[in-house]
Design an enzyme around this catalytic site. Structure first.
Site, short mmCIF file in Angstrom:
data_model
loop_
_atom_site.label_atom_id
_atom_site.label_comp_id
_atom_site.label_asym_id
_atom_site.label_seq_id
_atom_site.Cartn_x
_atom_site.Cartn_y
_atom_site.Cartn_z
N LYS A 47 0.79 -1.22 -0.06
CA LYS A 47 0.05 -0.03 0.08
C LYS A 47 0.84 1.37 -0.13
CE LYS A 47 -2.63 -0.50 3.48
NZ LYS A 47 -2.44 0.17 4.65
N ARG B 123 -8.91 2.30 9.78
CA ARG B 123 -8.93 0.95 9.76
C ARG B 123 -10.07 0.46 10.58
NH1 ARG B 123 -3.08 -0.30 9.63
NH2 ARG B 123 -1.81 1.37 9.88
N ARG C 140 11.20 -10.84 3.96
CA ARG C 140 11.60 -9.63 4.71
C ARG C 140 12.42 -10.37 6.16
NH1 ARG C 140 6.80 -5.26 5.65
NH2 ARG C 140 6.73 -6.44 7.56
N ARG D 252 11.58 -11.67 11.33
CA ARG D 252 11.09 -10.95 12.33
C ARG D 252 9.69 -11.87 12.77
NH1 ARG D 252 9.16 -4.93 11.87
NH2 ARG D 252 7.39 -6.35 10.93
N ARG E 135 -2.36 -11.61 11.79
CA ARG E 135 -2.30 -10.18 11.35
C ARG E 135 -3.31 -10.27 10.37
NH1 ARG E 135 3.59 -8.86 9.68
NH2 ARG E 135 3.10 -6.46 9.29
#
Ligand SMILES: [Zn+2]
Length: 216
Positions: A13, A85, A124, A157, A168
């Site tokens: 995004k 959100r 990542r 992570r 999530r």
């Protein structure tokens, strides 16, 4: 033109919003960036926001909306990223903007399936010691698993691990589904499947904005 960009973590995004702002001349309003800049310049809102952030609390919706209102009248148009959100936020934002006669014109929902997000987010990685970020697909460390800067361990992570990503996504969907339902009642909502290369996604988003109509 005032556009809200919705999408899950890892949908790209922020990157897409920056590119779209550049190509359309619209202003990119990232609530995260705006808050960080208010804090950095020590404004009244920045000082207030810092108090909440330092104690691990969320900055109140009313303060975020006040911050958005300062920029929403931009004649070039704005692209809102990171807010709302939740349904409560969407309703409060509408109320404030309708009052100023500057309503949201279009909502773009970037959807990405969970498998694709897991693949993206688990590429990542970060150095455990010095926190230097890497991306296994586009920017890996020279020696696999070892930090170029400090030779520390390069790891995924915790919140980018598959289980955490699934969680999530679930949280995002639970919060966002009501936001989408709400906007679908009285706003122009475009659904964009945000898979494929960044260029392909950018092309779809550009078309959605140009046509101002629901689009895949
Ligand atoms: Zn390191």
């Amino acid at each position: 033109m005032r556009i809200v960009l919705l999408g899950p973590p890892g949908a790209g995004k922020g990157t897409q919003a920056r590119r779209l702002a550049e190509s359309t001349g619209m202003t990119h309003l990232s609530t995260g960036d705006m808050l960080r800049s208010e804090v950095a310049s020590g404004t009244e809102l920045g000082l207030l926001a810092k108090k909440f952030m330092d104690s691990g609390e969320l900055v109140p919706d009313s303060d975020i909306i006040a911050m958005i209102q300062q920029h929403i009248a931009d004649p070039e148009g704005v692209l809102l990223d990171g807010f709302p959100r939740t349904l409560v936020q969407a309703k409060s934002l509408d109320k404030a903007l309708d009052h100023a006669n500057l309503p949201i014109d279009q909502v773009i929902h970037m959807s990405v399936n969970t498998d694709e997000l897991i693949r993206r987010l688990s590429s990542r990685v970060v150095c455990k010691e010095c926190q230097t970020p890497y991306n296994l697909e586009v920017d890996p460390p020279v020696k696999s698993g070892v930090c170029d800067q400090c030779a520390g361990d390069v790891i995924v992570r915790d919140d980018d691990r598959p289980d955490a990503v699934k969680n999530r996504m679930k949280v995002y969907e639970e919060l966002t589904a009501p936001v989408l339902d709400y906007y679908q009642l009285h706003r122009n909502v475009a659904e964009v499947i945000a898979t494929g290369t960044p260029d392909a996604v950018f092309a779809k988003l550009s078309t959605a904005i140009r046509s101002g109509a629901p689009f895949n």
